[in-house]
Design a protein around this motif. Sequence first.
Motif, PDB file in Angstrom:
ATOM      1  N   ASN A   1     -11.109  -1.311   3.283  1.00 57.19           N
ATOM      2  CA  ASN A   1     -11.080  -1.484   4.732  1.00 57.19           C
ATOM      3  C   ASN A   1     -12.013  -0.497   5.437  1.00 57.19           C
ATOM      4  O   ASN A   1     -12.016  -0.426   6.663  1.00 57.19           O
TER       5      ASN A   1
ATOM      6  N   GLY B   1      -3.866  -7.551   5.302  1.00 60.88           N
ATOM      7  CA  GLY B   1      -3.861  -7.165   6.712  1.00 60.88           C
ATOM      8  C   GLY B   1      -2.809  -6.103   6.979  1.00 60.88           C
ATOM      9  O   GLY B   1      -2.217  -5.556   6.039  1.00 60.88           O
ATOM     10  N   VAL B   2      -2.554  -5.819   8.265  1.00 64.98           N
ATOM     11  CA  VAL B   2      -1.720  -4.686   8.654  1.00 64.98           C
ATOM     12  C   VAL B   2      -0.404  -5.169   9.277  1.00 64.98           C
ATOM     13  O   VAL B   2      -0.124  -6.367   9.307  1.00 64.98           O
TER      14      VAL B   2
ATOM     15  N   ARG C   1      -6.077  -6.839   1.365  1.00 60.73           N
ATOM     16  CA  ARG C   1      -5.836  -8.250   1.048  1.00 60.73           C
ATOM     17  C   ARG C   1      -4.924  -8.920   2.068  1.00 60.73           C
ATOM     18  O   ARG C   1      -5.070 -10.107   2.357  1.00 60.73           O
TER      19      ARG C   1
ATOM     20  N   ALA D   1      -3.545  -3.443   2.844  1.00 61.57           N
ATOM     21  CA  ALA D   1      -4.223  -4.002   4.019  1.00 61.57           C
ATOM     22  C   ALA D   1      -5.481  -4.776   3.645  1.00 61.57           C
ATOM     23  O   ALA D   1      -5.826  -5.763   4.295  1.00 61.57           O
TER      24      ALA D   1
ATOM     25  N   ALA E   1      -0.240   0.650   7.958  1.00 58.97           N
ATOM     26  CA  ALA E   1      -0.902  -0.173   6.953  1.00 58.97           C
ATOM     27  C   ALA E   1      -0.702   0.481   5.585  1.00 58.97           C
ATOM     28  O   ALA E   1       0.406   0.854   5.231  1.00 58.97           O
ATOM     29  N   GLY E   2      -1.774   0.655   4.826  1.00 61.30           N
ATOM     30  CA  GLY E   2      -1.694   1.179   3.467  1.00 61.30           C
ATOM     31  C   GLY E   2      -2.655   0.385   2.601  1.00 61.30           C
ATOM     32  O   GLY E   2      -3.407  -0.452   3.104  1.00 61.30           O
TER      33      GLY E   2
END
Lengths: 465, 465
Positions: A379, A162-163, A160, A158, A154-155
């Motif tokens: 997140n 998602g992954v 906004r 994520a 992810a980063g």
Amino acid sequence: MSDHYTVTRTFLERLKQAVAPAQVLSKPAEMEAYAWDNTQLRYMPGAVVLAENRDQVVAALKTCNDAGMAVTPRCAGTGNVGGALAVQGGVVLSTQKMNRILEIVPEDRLARVEPGVINDSLQGALAPHGLFWPPNPSSAKSCAIGGNLAMCAAGPNAIRYGVTRDWVLGLEAVLADGTVIETGGWTTKNVVGYDLTRLLIGSEGTLAVITQAIVKLAPRPQARRMLRAFFSSVSQAAKAVSQLMAVGEPPSAIEFLDAACLDILRSENTVDVPDTAQALLLLEVSGNATMIDGMAEAVNQQIQALKPVEMAVAESDAEAEQIWSARHALSPALKKLSPKRINEDVVVPVSRLAALIDGVSALAKQSAIPIVCFGHAGNGNIHVNMLVDPADAAIMARAEKALEKLFDLVIRLNGSLSGEHGIGVQKKAFMSWEVGTDTLALQRRIKRLFDPLGIMNPGKIFPDT
Amino acid sequence: MSDHYTVTRTFLERLKQAVAPAQVLSKPAEMEAYAWDNTQLRYMPGAVVLAENRDQVVAALKTCNDAGMAVTPRCAGTGNVGGALAVQGGVVLSTQKMNRILEIVPEDRLARVEPGVINDSLQGALAPHGLFWPPNPSSAKSCAIGGNLAMCAAGPNAIRYGVTRDWVLGLEAVLADGTVIETGGWTTKNVVGYDLTRLLIGSEGTLAVITQAIVKLAPRPQARRMLRAFFSSVSQAAKAVSQLMAVGEPPSAIEFLDAACLDILRSENTVDVPDTAQALLLLEVSGNATMIDGMAEAVNQQIQALKPVEMAVAESDAEAEQIWSARHALSPALKKLSPKRINEDVVVPVSRLAALIDGVSALAKQSAIPIVCFGHAGNGNIHVNMLVDPADAAIMARAEKALEKLFDLVIRLNGSLSGEHGIGVQKKAFMSWEVGTDTLALQRRIKRLFDPLGIMNPGKIFPDT
């Protein structure tokens, strides 16, 4: 062969014949680069296959499966949990050289890629089309799509977008016995049978080797705006995050830095940190050029209501750069501070962020180990860094205890042991803390179904029995 | 018991004892409502369990598994492929009465719900918090979350938000033998072991019965704007869709109606349709109030460049209503036109839309069967409706041939047999057209792993052997 992990001369010859002699390494000097990842652990494999195409992956797996030989799939080797390390010897099967972008189809917002494509290279190829692939780990310049898929990377995006699992349409993969499967397809909707695509994503190379992916793309936002807010307490910063997530369009990034981070920044003198600041939020909004000012202002107003110590909206790229510099200065500074950091990427529901950070502060005091927290607050995904010296046994023993207490806290907060790094070899002892006995048993049975001989990435994910 | 599908008096007693006598129906009159779904097919079960809680689901499944009795999980029964029908008899296990919204946590953007909650009820409960759950099938007023999860439902929102699998954080489910598993969790990031959440979503009740879900929520857009564009050809409309998807923020809905639809609207006289129009796009943009005009104008300009026959942007809610009325008028009109429609929800990459619609037109001519196409063009997901009379054997034979040709076309266009309805009993004969032999064999093995006795929703998804 004497065991499933020792590569004998006979087996090596068989592997070379099956794959292609030039694609199989066996000299330690050649294999050194494949003995490491980002954990500072080192495991020398018995042989390394540098597959150039799917058929070579099939040949390597068939050969290994016939011999019951352990295979560690590997791509760019930038992982944080030892997932790409041959911890029990055997063969490393690298797909790093399968690095072609096979096609980009802008009108379908998709690209078909091989696993060895570097994340940043894909982004570069997509930019002229006004598109990007949302997963953006901080290692984007060096990590490969194959690793992103294996770990469900992810980063900051994520929050906004998602992954990784949200941005893949289909996969081609090879099972332990050499069977080629194709999952998903070319469309953004597909409900034809079981979702094997997402079963493979995040399975850390324990079920299959991914040889091709059809990835889903997003339009690049026309404009971005950075904001920075210092708070006098963690709880105020956490409140801001919760409120931003509860109403309206979320920012495209909400990064958090704790008091320990701010102390480091103060001592480094690269960023002006107000004396009373105990927490920092870095925020990014992005969208169409005509709307960006309105979006930034909406976030600004939400935060101002919580009375931050200091708040700034970047008016230029240079100012934005200056704001991000606080985050970028952190990793090098941490490296100077201690010989090693134990880097956990725990995640809690956003509403429990303050409880997590407070708990970690208490742990740092109890264990007398400096702990620095930063990460993707939108997140609830926080990188908890314990600064330790591996040469000091007493510190390491205290760190181990502190780690257990951290995971216990995270589970009590309805959180998860890993938000983006995965389990690998590093966290497998704690799997059963989060995943119930019956669910874990089912996962083991799925593992055996895909890989009856247990050759695929042995020693990963599942706790030792 | 004589077979796995006949509910004997002994078995019925055992089931009543295990679950609760009042929750088990066995009189045909009481069970009639559970013999139907949206397919017009009818299969009377041997017994119906109306589970009120997870423990009753466990008890029912254990009892059935011990006897090797077939179980058809069912929720609101609004499906389009017979997924909730006891096609081979046995027990229908309904979770419709488990319909509590257990909690809504706005600051974590999540809700915990039981499967029987109606989609629209959840949306209503979320509205005061400024949140919504993006999956919005056109049956939202009557379909339940449990069915949405079982089939991985979607709807117009999918273009911007994705489908059901993208909006679930965790599940509680019961396996065939009564084992309770918990998948995923409470956080938007979680890479701890295999993704069982998405393996269950879309598995159509063949792997487990879902008893609880933690769903991920999105902020409700503050404002919406509807646009309508008539085109003189399908290819121009398809081009507009491709271009809208290739650059910039996608609209929140792009619905397509073909020439046959427009003829129906003309004959119904409810909507003004220009004489030369051969295709209609209904578009919605949504976002913050300050930006909505800019977003609508951007879409308007992109479409104007393609010279539509007529283009309108709704200036008021009443005008928006008027624009949507074209879509809403369609289903009742179709029902008047023919005793039955064979409703397929095929999906192709957006760039192949024109090829799909042209191919379907050719099929309609060849087979002399009226075929009407409309649907979610932004995802390439088109509902292909063949208007037939089941009493006319010649027509039905031609329809069957036409269906095969349709699926063949879809596969050649890199498409998928189902975008949102699923496979159920209706499309299982065609599974192997899309899913390769080895991949399908793997899916069958996963099925056997979860459900060794094959009691869970037998006769669904997999082609008969």
